[in-house]
Enzyme design. Structure first.
Site, PDB file in Angstrom:
ATOM      1  N   ASN A 117       0.827  -1.207   0.000  1.00 51.40           N
ATOM      2  CA  ASN A 117       0.000   0.000   0.000  1.00 51.40           C
ATOM      3  C   ASN A 117       0.856   1.249   0.000  1.00 51.40           C
ATOM      4  OD1 ASN A 117      -0.434   1.862   2.563  1.00 51.40           O
ATOM      5  ND2 ASN A 117       0.214  -0.159   3.293  1.00 51.40           N
ATOM      6  N   PHE A 121      -1.602   8.291   4.170  1.00 53.71           N
ATOM      7  CA  PHE A 121      -2.415   8.928   5.232  1.00 53.71           C
ATOM      8  C   PHE A 121      -3.638   9.659   4.699  1.00 53.71           C
ATOM      9  CE2 PHE A 121       1.568   9.300   8.109  1.00 53.71           C
ATOM     10  CZ  PHE A 121       1.246   8.140   8.777  1.00 53.71           C
ATOM     11  N   SER A 182       5.683   5.095   8.628  1.00 55.57           N
ATOM     12  CA  SER A 182       5.010   4.832   7.356  1.00 55.57           C
ATOM     13  C   SER A 182       5.952   5.189   6.211  1.00 55.57           C
ATOM     14  CB  SER A 182       3.734   5.672   7.250  1.00 55.57           C
ATOM     15  OG  SER A 182       3.307   5.663   5.900  1.00 55.57           O
ATOM     16  N   ASN A 184       5.059   5.956   3.305  1.00 53.71           N
ATOM     17  CA  ASN A 184       4.297   6.614   2.243  1.00 53.71           C
ATOM     18  C   ASN A 184       4.124   8.121   2.388  1.00 53.71           C
ATOM     19  OD1 ASN A 184       3.862   4.101   0.956  1.00 53.71           O
ATOM     20  ND2 ASN A 184       2.324   3.644   2.514  1.00 53.71           N
ATOM     21  N   THR A 185       4.714   8.712   3.415  1.00 55.11           N
ATOM     22  CA  THR A 185       4.774  10.174   3.510  1.00 55.11           C
ATOM     23  C   THR A 185       6.240  10.539   3.357  1.00 55.11           C
ATOM     24  OG1 THR A 185       2.828  10.366   4.930  1.00 55.11           O
ATOM     25  CG2 THR A 185       4.426  12.149   5.074  1.00 55.11           C
ATOM     26  N   LYS A 216       5.707   3.569  16.957  1.00 53.52           N
ATOM     27  CA  LYS A 216       5.672   2.459  15.992  1.00 53.52           C
ATOM     28  C   LYS A 216       6.854   2.587  15.044  1.00 53.52           C
ATOM     29  CE  LYS A 216       2.608   0.014  12.811  1.00 53.52           C
ATOM     30  NZ  LYS A 216       1.204  -0.155  12.402  1.00 53.52           N
ATOM     31  N   ASN A 245       5.886  -1.617  11.428  1.00 50.95           N
ATOM     32  CA  ASN A 245       5.110  -1.127  10.293  1.00 50.95           C
ATOM     33  C   ASN A 245       5.457  -1.955   9.047  1.00 50.95           C
ATOM     34  OD1 ASN A 245       3.549   0.657   8.643  1.00 50.95           O
ATOM     35  ND2 ASN A 245       3.962   2.297  10.110  1.00 50.95           N
TER      36      ASN A 245
HETATM   37  C1  LIG Z   1      -3.646  -0.489   3.556  1.00 54.52           C
HETATM   38  C2  LIG Z   1      -2.818  -0.353   4.804  1.00 54.52           C
HETATM   39  C3  LIG Z   1      -2.845   0.854   5.495  1.00 54.52           C
HETATM   40  C4  LIG Z   1      -2.072   1.018   6.653  1.00 54.52           C
HETATM   41  N1  LIG Z   1      -2.121   2.195   7.332  1.00 54.52           N
HETATM   42  C5  LIG Z   1      -1.384   2.361   8.452  1.00 54.52           C
HETATM   43  C6  LIG Z   1      -1.438   3.574   9.198  1.00 54.52           C
HETATM   44  O1  LIG Z   1      -2.185   4.505   8.880  1.00 54.52           O
HETATM   45  N2  LIG Z   1      -0.644   3.681  10.299  1.00 54.52           N
HETATM   46  C7  LIG Z   1       0.200   2.663  10.708  1.00 54.52           C
HETATM   47  O2  LIG Z   1       0.907   2.805  11.693  1.00 54.52           O
HETATM   48  N3  LIG Z   1       0.233   1.493  10.037  1.00 54.52           N
HETATM   49  C8  LIG Z   1      -0.525   1.325   8.938  1.00 54.52           C
HETATM   50  N4  LIG Z   1      -0.483   0.118   8.268  1.00 54.52           N
HETATM   51  C9  LIG Z   1       0.424  -0.958   8.761  1.00 54.52           C
HETATM   52  C10 LIG Z   1      -0.305  -1.980   9.640  1.00 54.52           C
HETATM   53  O3  LIG Z   1      -0.837  -1.382  10.798  1.00 54.52           O
HETATM   54  C11 LIG Z   1       0.661  -3.112  10.047  1.00 54.52           C
HETATM   55  O4  LIG Z   1       1.720  -2.573  10.796  1.00 54.52           O
HETATM   56  C12 LIG Z   1       1.233  -3.854   8.850  1.00 54.52           C
HETATM   57  O5  LIG Z   1       0.254  -4.032   7.853  1.00 54.52           O
HETATM   58  C13 LIG Z   1       1.807  -5.212   9.234  1.00 54.52           C
HETATM   59  O6  LIG Z   1       0.793  -6.067   9.721  1.00 54.52           O
HETATM   60  P1  LIG Z   1       0.139  -7.266   8.824  1.00 54.52           P
HETATM   61  O7  LIG Z   1       1.273  -8.023   8.225  1.00 54.52           O
HETATM   62  O8  LIG Z   1      -0.704  -8.032   9.784  1.00 54.52           O
HETATM   63  O9  LIG Z   1      -0.664  -6.567   7.778  1.00 54.52           O
HETATM   64  C14 LIG Z   1      -1.249  -0.059   7.116  1.00 54.52           C
HETATM   65  C15 LIG Z   1      -1.251  -1.277   6.418  1.00 54.52           C
HETATM   66  C16 LIG Z   1      -2.030  -1.438   5.276  1.00 54.52           C
HETATM   67  C17 LIG Z   1      -1.987  -2.757   4.550  1.00 54.52           C
END
Ligand SMILES: Cc1cc2nc3c(=O)[nH]c(=O)nc-3n(C[C@H](O)[C@H](O)[C@H](O)COP(=O)(O)O)c2cc1C
Length: 355
Positions: A117, A121, A182, A184-185, A216, A245
């Site tokens: 992704n 934000f 993140s 992505n910023t 995080k 993350n």
């Molecule tokens: C579409 C998407 C959006 C996410 N948005 C955020 C976010 O806004 N803030 C954040 O700290 N992590 C964000 N994450 C990361 C997740 O909270 C998590 O740390 C990461 O996906 C690893 O966990 P998983 O393997 O169970 O998906 C996002 C992940 C995905 C897939």
């Protein structure tokens, strides 16, 4: 995975644009959990046993939480609670409202059980979020807010952006996660550097009261950097850390893996566990870790806990396996505790380290 989900829902979701599928799933959960009958149905189908634990002075009915980003706008809190999560993290929220990156910005790889992704934000901003939270029924399980930085805010002023969100939304949540990881910023991850991080933590603490503040981190850091972030956050009184993350690394060169953004799901699993272990070893198991990254079943969850995580979270495995993954993980953990003769979750935390 529920048979119904794998036969009926998954093939349709696979055909649908990932973000559209995600929006529909949230809407479906919101609608279902709106009525008493709907909630009863969700409980019967999905609710796991209790595997109680205590962290940050809070009680958790089980250690499994919803990871940040799934419910950015806190639209389906009652639904997540009804499905049986032990806690919820909503957001990320930034001071200013923003649209995020152009679509498409969310990609699925069924081959890898992974998502990429680059949302950037997309969120309503802290003022609208605070208003929304003020009108919602507060969940009866612990609620954390993931806090990010607006794209328009410079790195020098980042601390003010984080602090504003905590000030406005603080009254409605139980704790905060400072997201400096993140991918992505632009340049956000630079804020993981000691002085910048310290400035953000201190600014947030001016508004967080006695609620826990966590940081995080990214999985792509060197071990030295991770230890340094831990030392800084811990010495400033942060309650714990969320590891990790998404990653900017890739498991192979398949076409989908060339998409920019953060990778989550199965390919992140072992690195995330490595980071958890590193932090647990560095802090002698005395500082709470929320373990997240690639958890899809109770074995994965056990591995995170045994290496030092007090709590765990999922995102990607909900997308690939549906809501039944919650019950699979929590009931599996319960069985695992019993089979090892342990009486509570606390005894399992860090057990692979010999704690
Ligand atoms: C579409 C998407 C959006 C996410 N948005 C955020 C976010 O806004 N803030 C954040 O700290 N992590 C964000 N994450 C990361 C997740 O909270 C998590 O740390 C990461 O996906 C690893 O966990 P998983 O393997 O169970 O998906 C996002 C992940 C995905 C897939």
């Amino acid at each position: 995975m529920g048979l119904g989900y794998s036969l009926l829902v998954r093939p349709f979701l696979a055909l649908m644009d990932s973000e559209k599928a995600h929006r529909r799933a949230i809407l479906g959960l919101r609608i279902t959990s709106f009525t008493v009958f709907g909630r009863m149905l969700l409980r019967v189908l999905y609710r796991p046993r209790n595997v109680e634990s205590e962290t940050f002075g809070m009680n958790f009915s089980n250690p499994l939480g919803l990871a940040a980003g799934m419910d950015k706008k806190a639209e389906a809190m009652r639904g997540w609670e009804t499905l049986g999560f032990g806690f919820i993290e909503v957001g990320g929220i930034t001071e200013h409202e923003q649209d995020g990156n152009p679509k498409p910005r969310m990609f699925r790889s069924s081959k890898h059980d992974a998502l990429i992704n680059r949302m950037g934000f997309n969120n309503p901003g802290s003022a609208k979020m605070a208003l929304h939270l003020s009108k919602c029924r507060k969940p009866s399980i612990p609620l954390f807010l993931n806090v990010g930085k607006s794209k328009v805010t410079s790195l020098e002023d980042a601390h003010l952006d984080y602090a504003k969100t905590v000030e406005l939304c603080g009254p409605y949540v139980d704790g905060f996660v400072i997201n400096v990881s993140s991918p992505n910023t632009p340049n956000l991850r630079e804020l993981q550097k000691d002085e910048d991080l310290a400035r953000i933590i201190e600014a947030v603490q001016e508004h967080s009261g006695d609620k826990p503040v966590l940081v995080k981190i990214a999985p792509d850091l060197e071990d030295m950097q991770i230890k340094s972030i831990v030392d800084t956050s811990r010495s400033l009184g942060c309650a714990g850390i969320v590891a990790t993350n998404t990653t900017i690394s890739r498991p192979d060169e398949s076409p989908i893996m060339s998409e920019n953004g953060g990778l989550s799901g199965r390919p992140l699993k072992s690195r995330s566990t490595e980071v958890i272990r590193l932090i647990a070893d560095h802090t002698d198991g005395n500082w709470p870790i929320i373990g997240v990254g690639g958890i899809a079943n109770s074995e994965d969850a056990w591995e995170k806990i045994a290496n030092g995580a007090s709590l765990i979270q999922i995102y990607s495995s909900m997308v690939f396996n549906g809501a039944s993954v919650i019950k699979d993980i929590v009931n599996g953990l319960d069985r695992k505790l019993k089979s090892k003769g342990l009486t509570n979750l606390h005894e399992a935390i860090g057990i692979a380290r010999g704690d």
